[in-house]
Write a protein that holds these residues in place. Structure first.
Motif, PDB file in Angstrom:
ATOM      1  N   HIS A 109       0.817  -1.220   0.000  1.00  0.00           N
ATOM      2  CA  HIS A 109       0.000   0.000   0.000  1.00  0.00           C
ATOM      3  C   HIS A 109       0.850   1.270   0.000  1.00  0.00           C
ATOM      4  O   HIS A 109       0.321   2.374  -0.042  1.00  0.00           O
ATOM      5  CB  HIS A 109      -0.961  -0.003   1.190  1.00  0.00           C
ATOM      6  CG  HIS A 109      -1.727  -1.285   1.295  1.00  0.00           C
ATOM      7  ND1 HIS A 109      -2.379  -1.832   0.214  1.00  0.00           N
ATOM      8  CD2 HIS A 109      -1.904  -2.151   2.322  1.00  0.00           C
ATOM      9  CE1 HIS A 109      -2.933  -2.977   0.578  1.00  0.00           C
ATOM     10  NE2 HIS A 109      -2.651  -3.198   1.841  1.00  0.00           N
ATOM     11  N   ASP A 128      -5.338  -7.981   1.141  1.00  0.00           N
ATOM     12  CA  ASP A 128      -4.939  -7.366   2.407  1.00  0.00           C
ATOM     13  C   ASP A 128      -5.993  -6.335   2.785  1.00  0.00           C
ATOM     14  O   ASP A 128      -6.418  -5.535   1.948  1.00  0.00           O
ATOM     15  CB  ASP A 128      -3.566  -6.688   2.265  1.00  0.00           C
ATOM     16  CG  ASP A 128      -3.072  -6.157   3.605  1.00  0.00           C
ATOM     17  OD1 ASP A 128      -2.334  -6.880   4.285  1.00  0.00           O
ATOM     18  OD2 ASP A 128      -3.474  -5.036   3.978  1.00  0.00           O
ATOM     19  N   HIS A 130      -5.998  -3.603   4.303  1.00  0.00           N
ATOM     20  CA  HIS A 130      -5.728  -2.162   4.274  1.00  0.00           C
ATOM     21  C   HIS A 130      -5.594  -1.600   2.862  1.00  0.00           C
ATOM     22  O   HIS A 130      -5.060  -0.515   2.649  1.00  0.00           O
ATOM     23  CB  HIS A 130      -4.518  -1.857   5.162  1.00  0.00           C
ATOM     24  CG  HIS A 130      -4.836  -2.199   6.585  1.00  0.00           C
ATOM     25  ND1 HIS A 130      -4.568  -3.441   7.113  1.00  0.00           N
ATOM     26  CD2 HIS A 130      -5.477  -1.504   7.541  1.00  0.00           C
ATOM     27  CE1 HIS A 130      -5.018  -3.480   8.354  1.00  0.00           C
ATOM     28  NE2 HIS A 130      -5.566  -2.327   8.642  1.00  0.00           N
ATOM     29  N   SER A 345       4.735   0.616   9.141  1.00  0.00           N
ATOM     30  CA  SER A 345       3.454   0.080   8.653  1.00  0.00           C
ATOM     31  C   SER A 345       2.885   0.913   7.518  1.00  0.00           C
ATOM     32  O   SER A 345       3.269   2.069   7.310  1.00  0.00           O
ATOM     33  CB  SER A 345       2.398  -0.034   9.759  1.00  0.00           C
ATOM     34  OG  SER A 345       1.662   1.163   9.874  1.00  0.00           O
ATOM     35  N   CYS A 409       4.321  -4.526  12.467  1.00  0.00           N
ATOM     36  CA  CYS A 409       2.871  -4.322  12.371  1.00  0.00           C
ATOM     37  C   CYS A 409       2.144  -5.619  12.688  1.00  0.00           C
ATOM     38  O   CYS A 409       1.051  -5.598  13.242  1.00  0.00           O
ATOM     39  CB  CYS A 409       2.498  -3.835  10.971  1.00  0.00           C
ATOM     40  SG  CYS A 409       0.733  -3.656  10.737  1.00  0.00           S
ATOM     41  N   LEU A 410       2.753  -6.745  12.299  1.00  0.00           N
ATOM     42  CA  LEU A 410       2.123  -8.042  12.579  1.00  0.00           C
ATOM     43  C   LEU A 410       3.203  -9.101  12.779  1.00  0.00           C
ATOM     44  O   LEU A 410       4.347  -8.916  12.352  1.00  0.00           O
ATOM     45  CB  LEU A 410       1.183  -8.468  11.440  1.00  0.00           C
ATOM     46  CG  LEU A 410       1.744  -9.231  10.245  1.00  0.00           C
ATOM     47  CD1 LEU A 410       0.628  -9.683   9.356  1.00  0.00           C
ATOM     48  CD2 LEU A 410       2.781  -8.460   9.519  1.00  0.00           C
ATOM     49  N   ASN A 428      -1.771  -0.022  12.690  1.00  0.00           N
ATOM     50  CA  ASN A 428      -3.224   0.149  12.614  1.00  0.00           C
ATOM     51  C   ASN A 428      -4.049  -0.867  13.396  1.00  0.00           C
ATOM     52  O   ASN A 428      -5.264  -0.776  13.425  1.00  0.00           O
ATOM     53  CB  ASN A 428      -3.642   0.112  11.140  1.00  0.00           C
ATOM     54  CG  ASN A 428      -3.007  -1.064  10.415  1.00  0.00           C
ATOM     55  OD1 ASN A 428      -2.991  -2.178  10.925  1.00  0.00           O
ATOM     56  ND2 ASN A 428      -2.470  -0.822   9.226  1.00  0.00           N
TER      57      ASN A 428
HETATM   58  S1  SF4 Z   1       0.824  -6.212   7.707  1.00  0.00           S
HETATM   59 FE1  SF4 Z   1       0.557  -4.144   8.470  1.00  0.00          FE
HETATM   60  S2  SF4 Z   1       1.939  -2.919   7.233  1.00  0.00           S
HETATM   61 FE2  SF4 Z   1       1.698  -4.842   6.171  1.00  0.00          FE
HETATM   62  S3  SF4 Z   1       0.055  -4.441   4.697  1.00  0.00           S
HETATM   63 FE3  SF4 Z   1      -0.896  -5.372   6.530  1.00  0.00          FE
HETATM   64  S4  SF4 Z   1      -1.517  -3.636   7.809  1.00  0.00           S
HETATM   65 FE4  SF4 Z   1      -0.060  -2.869   6.279  1.00  0.00          FE
END
Ligand code: SF4
Length: 469
Positions: A109, A128, A130, A345, A409-410, A428
């Motif tokens: 993104h 994904d 987001h 992120s 982020c994860l 997020n």
């Molecule tokens: S893992 Fe986190 S940084 Fe990566 S695309 Fe998903 S929300 Fe965005």
């Protein structure tokens, strides 16, 4: 009666209405990454299908990328298998891949907009959640699951439920120290994490109009955290200026023609909305989450909620969140000690985010017991930040400066919380286990607030630190 951008884009991409009530929608741009594609490509092979439009499909590696050591093979066998599968699948099916050795690699993104792939009036899908980020350009962009990734690879189409549109007007001037992240956290707090289910969020108002594309992306990115699968901003001169000269954007006369069409896709002044909400930007404080979803947040000068003051049906959720976080209801959030600070992120890892964090960090030191890292969203962000010397500012302060990826982020790569560590994060999601430790805890906030927390060793009002630019 005029039409909203959502309606115009939807109608322009509708192949047919399905008996189920869904729309078969043509997908203009399909972005793929290593996590949600291996089974989809396997199914294509089993069926003997090709990728229908490889020239509308682009791959990158982000979720599993180890941001400290990029050498191959990765130490994590499963991560290596995923990466190798993405490389093989893109090669076999003729899909362009921005791999680890490509200057265009980064979080999906971040690179889509950066490369000019993301454009107004498009439909965009990616495996994904987001993907809503791309709506900042006036695109209708949504996250899809693995079986839908297969459908889009094979047919470039998607069966999808129609959406209503809620216009969220944000008006007024943001206080110093308040950013787009605070605005979207406030919107989610007000409307709830389920409040946007069935809606596309159209972000409007003079506050949004004045925002840069980076800021608009932060807002749209977290639409899904408020339940809205799609969030968008109508395209305007800010959008066009951002896109001009990007590698995949139209050029010369074609760019001028595109601008005319992009303008026409914006919501009409007399468009009707299914719902409208007004937000006073001037009243928003630097915001911090305290609980287990992005809607559980408060201004940094506020006190944690006390479960007994809420309606009976809300008490168990609040009590559970406070207990998991180890917080006492009624206590101030400021002063909460942190263990880890993460700037990164797809919400907040762009150059402007890094600049804001660096303004706070410059000439200061990370608190002794805090691990602090900055993870740029893409190679391009990384190079641009290094040209400005931001990496030196962060390193001098005691931050780790990493390679581009999703990182902390994860918990799908080596950057994970340990045990009950508490992380100030510019990402997020703050669900249990999101950052890789089942008992790890996350406080979401803006990059400037993360930087301030890293320096202070605790949650602190960034407005009290002042910047050092
Ligand atoms: S893992 Fe986190 S940084 Fe990566 S695309 Fe998903 S929300 Fe965005």
């Amino acid at each position: 009666m005029g039409a909203t951008l959502l309606r115009k884009v939807w109608d322009a991409h509708t192949v047919r209405r399905l008996p189920t009530g869904q729309t078969q929608l043509f997908v203009g741009l399909h972005l793929i990454h290593e996590v949600t594609t291996p089974q989809a490509f396997d199914e294509l092979r089993r069926q003997g299908w090709a990728v229908r439009f490889p020239n509308r499909t682009f791959g990158t590696a982000d979720h599993i990328v180890p941001t400290r050591e990029l050498g191959r093979p990765f130490r994590d066998v499963m991560a290596e298998q995923m990466m190798a599968a993405l490389e093989r699948n893109c090669r076999d099916f003729g899909v362009p891949l921005f791999g680890l050795d490509d200057e265009r690699q980064g979080i999906v993104h971040v690179i889509g907009p950066e490369l000019g792939l993301t454009q107004p009036g498009m439909t965009i899908a990616c495996g994904d959640s987001h993907t809503s980020t791309h709506g900042a350009f006036g695109a209708v962009a949504f996250g899809i699951g693995t079986s839908q990734v297969r459908d889009v690879l094979a047919s470039q189409c998607l069966a999808i439920e129609p959406l209503e549109v809620r216009r969220i007007r944000v008006s007024g001037t943001l206080q110093s120290g308040v950013f787009a992240k605070d605005v979207i956290l406030e919107i989610i707090r007000r409307l709830g994490v389920q409040g946007g289910v069935g809606f596309a969020y159209e972000y409007a108002g003079d506050t949004i109009d004045r925002m840069s594309m980076d800021e608009r992306m932060t807002i749209c990115n977290m639409s899904i955290e408020g339940g809205a699968r799609v969030g968008y901003v109508n395209p305007d001169e800010t959008t066009f200026a951002y896109l001009e000269g990007r590698p995949f954007a139209p050029t010369a006369e074609a760019f001028e023609r595109a601008k005319t069409w992009w303008r026409a896709m914006a919501s009409d002044p007399d468009a009707a909305y299914d719902d409208e909400v007004a937000i006073d930007a001037g009243a928003i404080e630097p915001t911090v989450t305290w609980g287990l979803n992005p809607g559980q947040s408060l201004g940094v000068t506020g006190r944690l909620p006390e479960a007994h003051t809420f309606p009976a049906d809300q008490r168990p959720g609040i009590a559970e969140a406070l207990e998991f976080m180890g917080f006492a209801g009624g206590a101030p959030i400021a002063g909460t000690p942190i263990d880890v600070a993460f700037v990164g992120s797809c919400t907040n890892s762009r150059l402007s985010d890094l600049r804001e964090a660096a303004r706070i960090v410059r000439g200061r030191k990370v608190a002794p017991r805090v691990t602090a890292l900055v993870v740029p969203g893409s190679h391009a962000v990384s190079r641009a930040a290094e040209r400005e010397g931001l990496d030196t500012i962060f390193r001098d302060a005691g931050f780790e400066w990493r390679a581009a990826g999703c990182s902390m982020c994860l918990g799908m790569n080596p950057d994970k919380l340990q045990g009950r560590q508490l992380c100030a994060s510019s990402s997020n999601r703050n669900f249990k286990g999101r950052q890789g430790s089942p008992t790890g805890r996350t406080l979401l906030m803006s990059p400037a607030m993360v930087a301030a927390a890293a320096i202070a060793g605790e949650v602190v009002d960034v407005r009290t630190l002042g910047d050092r630019s």
